[in-house]
Motif scaffolding. Structure first.
Motif, PDB file in Angstrom:
ATOM      1  N   ASN A  96       0.444  -1.688  -0.114  1.00  0.00           N
ATOM      2  CA  ASN A  96       0.047  -0.259  -0.311  1.00  0.00           C
ATOM      3  C   ASN A  96       0.699   1.054  -0.277  1.00  0.00           C
ATOM      4  N   SER A  97       0.636   1.966   0.114  1.00  0.00           N
ATOM      5  CA  SER A  97       1.206   3.993   0.206  1.00  0.00           C
ATOM      6  C   SER A  97       1.631   4.039   1.181  1.00  0.00           C
ATOM      7  N   ASN A  98       1.789   3.662   2.278  1.00  0.00           N
ATOM      8  CA  ASN A  98       2.806   3.747   3.519  1.00  0.00           C
ATOM      9  C   ASN A  98       3.434   2.381   3.720  1.00  0.00           C
ATOM     10  N   CYS A 100       4.875   1.217   0.419  1.00  0.00           N
ATOM     11  CA  CYS A 100       5.454   0.638  -0.966  1.00  0.00           C
ATOM     12  C   CYS A 100       6.962   0.479  -1.114  1.00  0.00           C
ATOM     13  N   PHE A 122       3.141  -0.211  -8.572  1.00  0.00           N
ATOM     14  CA  PHE A 122       2.079  -0.122  -7.293  1.00  0.00           C
ATOM     15  C   PHE A 122       2.390   1.526  -7.212  1.00  0.00           C
ATOM     16  N   HIS A 345     -10.014  -1.907  -1.149  1.00  0.00           N
ATOM     17  CA  HIS A 345      -8.439  -0.450  -0.869  1.00  0.00           C
ATOM     18  C   HIS A 345      -7.550  -1.608   0.822  1.00  0.00           C
ATOM     19  N   ARG A 346      -6.742  -1.653  -0.056  1.00  0.00           N
ATOM     20  CA  ARG A 346      -6.744  -1.988   1.770  1.00  0.00           C
ATOM     21  C   ARG A 346      -6.446  -4.155   1.563  1.00  0.00           C
ATOM     22  N   ASP A 397      -4.556   4.542  -3.375  1.00  0.00           N
ATOM     23  CA  ASP A 397      -5.527   5.503  -2.929  1.00  0.00           C
ATOM     24  C   ASP A 397      -6.745   6.092  -3.631  1.00  0.00           C
TER      25      ASP A 397
END
Length: 464
Positions: A96-98, A100, A122, A345-346, A397
């Motif tokens: 995820n964006s946290n 990656c 990603f 999402h996630r 996201d």
């Protein structure tokens, strides 16, 4: 079952030997080598952390732990050293964006190539949001990210098969040019293809179309089509054993799953899987009850399906791909009026429905967390003019929604979706299906192709 004592750090683990040999290439090679370690009562794994090994055992035991960035580093080290495919797959599902960038850098360090590539893809899709954070990476890692194709928002309207001599110029796939904020033609549909009540899904960057109907009598279409975005070409593939329309199609691994649908105006519960590599369909476990066009989404590599029981109950079932069985995950009780869709999402599933009392201009969203098993209602109400939120597609996201009037992008936040930007609406009438494709990065090629197709369509219209 024979147990094996393993010392990792300061901790001694007693582990089933069969579990290790079946799932870890390191132990499989070790026990087949005849080395002295095979005869020892205790094996010392040097250089690995006890926490990373504990995570490995949890995944081998069927758990899906959510990991911190520190956990991820230790888990990647174990996955690479012990060669554990299931752990590597779990890590890919956690991107995820946290995390990656940590995933990408650590996977590059330890040579976990599938995770390295998946993390890079990603990041490529969220490059504008993460660009500042990427300055910490070595230049060659950033260059690899930029060498990849980002995903593009693509849509197709509902079309029945047409006649070769009367090809409809509107029978096209269209992609969203986010720089110019407008939709452009990507390619024409084959004349025999139907996107009316068909199953549409993307797997390995190829678009698959299964089933659908032609004419007012809903005559089922028995031809299936695949679009390769890299070669801009269409091909046919085998049809399901049970012809169907109003089905849901979703890809997972090397398989497509055709879920439910209708045949001769009868709603069915059968499910078939298509193995792409061998072009073969086979039946798998049926849905718990018949369903037409059930809402479906993948969250962290897991398939979930909504079975709606009007007017106020939605059951969400998970399909266990390994066991090929359906399990009831949760039930949502809400006053609702007409229809819904679901996106992931996630580890969250977002279920969208119209407002109460047949209020079609409001969309209410409920969120189910697959890890905690808890439901929450998102704050606020979302405008649903002409069904925009019932074609939602998640990238990074962000959530892309579209109708004839506008394309609206939301940012997914903790307890709400926040409008991020607006672009032109989809230039085709009727219902539509949306998805993501990685298109050639040379924008001039796409622009040139767009101009040529629009010119050809204009010529056809003049000739008619």
């Amino acid at each position: 079952m024979a147990s094996l004592k393993l010392r990792v750090g300061d901790i001694i683990f007693s582990v089933d030997k069969t579990l290790l040999t079946e799932n870890c290439e390191y132990f499989r090679a070790l026990f087949q080598s005849g080395m002295i370690e095979c005869q020892q009562e205790e094996i010392h794994l040097r250089g690995l952390s006890a926490r990373g090994f504990l995570i490995t055992l949890a995944v081998l035991g069927g758990e899906r732990p959510i990991l911190t960035c520190d956990d991820i580093i230790e888990a990647i080290e174990c996955a690479a050293f012990l060669q554990v495919p299931s752990l590597a797959k779990h890590l890919i599902n956690l991107i995820n964006s946290n995390n990656c960038i940590v995933m990408y850098h650590t996977a590059a360090t330890f040579g976990l190539m599938d995770l390295y590539h998946s993390s890079a893809l990603f990041i490529r899709d969220m490059y504008s949001d993460l660009e500042e954070d990427l300055r910490c990476l070595p230049e060659e890692l950033v260059e690899y990210i930029l060498s990849l194709m980002p995903t593009t928002f693509v849509a197709v309207a509902s079309h029945s098969p047409t006649n070769q001599l009367l090809q409809d110029s509107s029978r096209t796939l269209c992609y969203l040019d986010e720089e110019e904020k407008e939709w452009k033609v990507l390619t024409d549909l084959p004349v025999e293809a139907s996107t009316s009540m068909a199953g549409v899904s993307v797997l390995d960057n190829k678009l698959y179309i299964v089933g659908g109907v032609r004419g007012v009598n809903k005559q089922v279409v028995d031809s299936c089509f695949c679009y390769n975005a890299l070669t801009d070409s269409w091909s046919k593939f085998s049809s399901p054993q049970q012809l169907r329309y109003s089905l849901t199609l979703i890809g997972h691994g090397d398989h497509l799953y055709a879920i439910g649908g209708e045949y001769e105006r009868r709603i069915i519960s059968s499910v078939e899987k298509y193995q792409v590599s061998v072009d073969t369909w086979s039946f798998t476990s049926r849905l718990p009850r018949p369903a037409a066009s059930p809402a479906c989404a993948k969250a962290m590599g897991r398939i979930f399906v909504c079975l709606w029981k009007p007017m106020d109950t939605t059951d969400i079932y998970e399909f266990d791909v390994g066991k090929e069985e359906w399990f009831l995950a949760t039930t949502l009780i809400r006053e609702q009026s007409y229809g819904h869709c679901m996106v992931a999402h996630r580890d969250n599933l977002y279920v969208m429905r119209n407002g109460p009392s047949d209020d079609f201009l409001r969309c209410m969203i409920d969120c189910y967390n697959t890890t905690t098993g808890q439901w929450t209602a998102l704050a606020g109400q979302y405008v649903n003019s002409k069904g925009a939120l019932f074609t939602a597609t998640v990238r990074g996201d962000s959530v892309f929604t579209v109708n004839r009037m506008l394309t609206l992008v939301y940012s997914i936040e903790e307890n709400k979706w926040k409008p991020r930007k607006e672009m032109k609406g989809f230039p085709r009438s009727g219902s539509m299906q949306t998805f993501l494709l990685r298109l050639p990065t040379n924008s001039s090629q796409l622009t040139c192709k767009c101009i040529l197709k629009e010119r050809d369509h204009n010529v056809e219209n003049v000739n008619v």
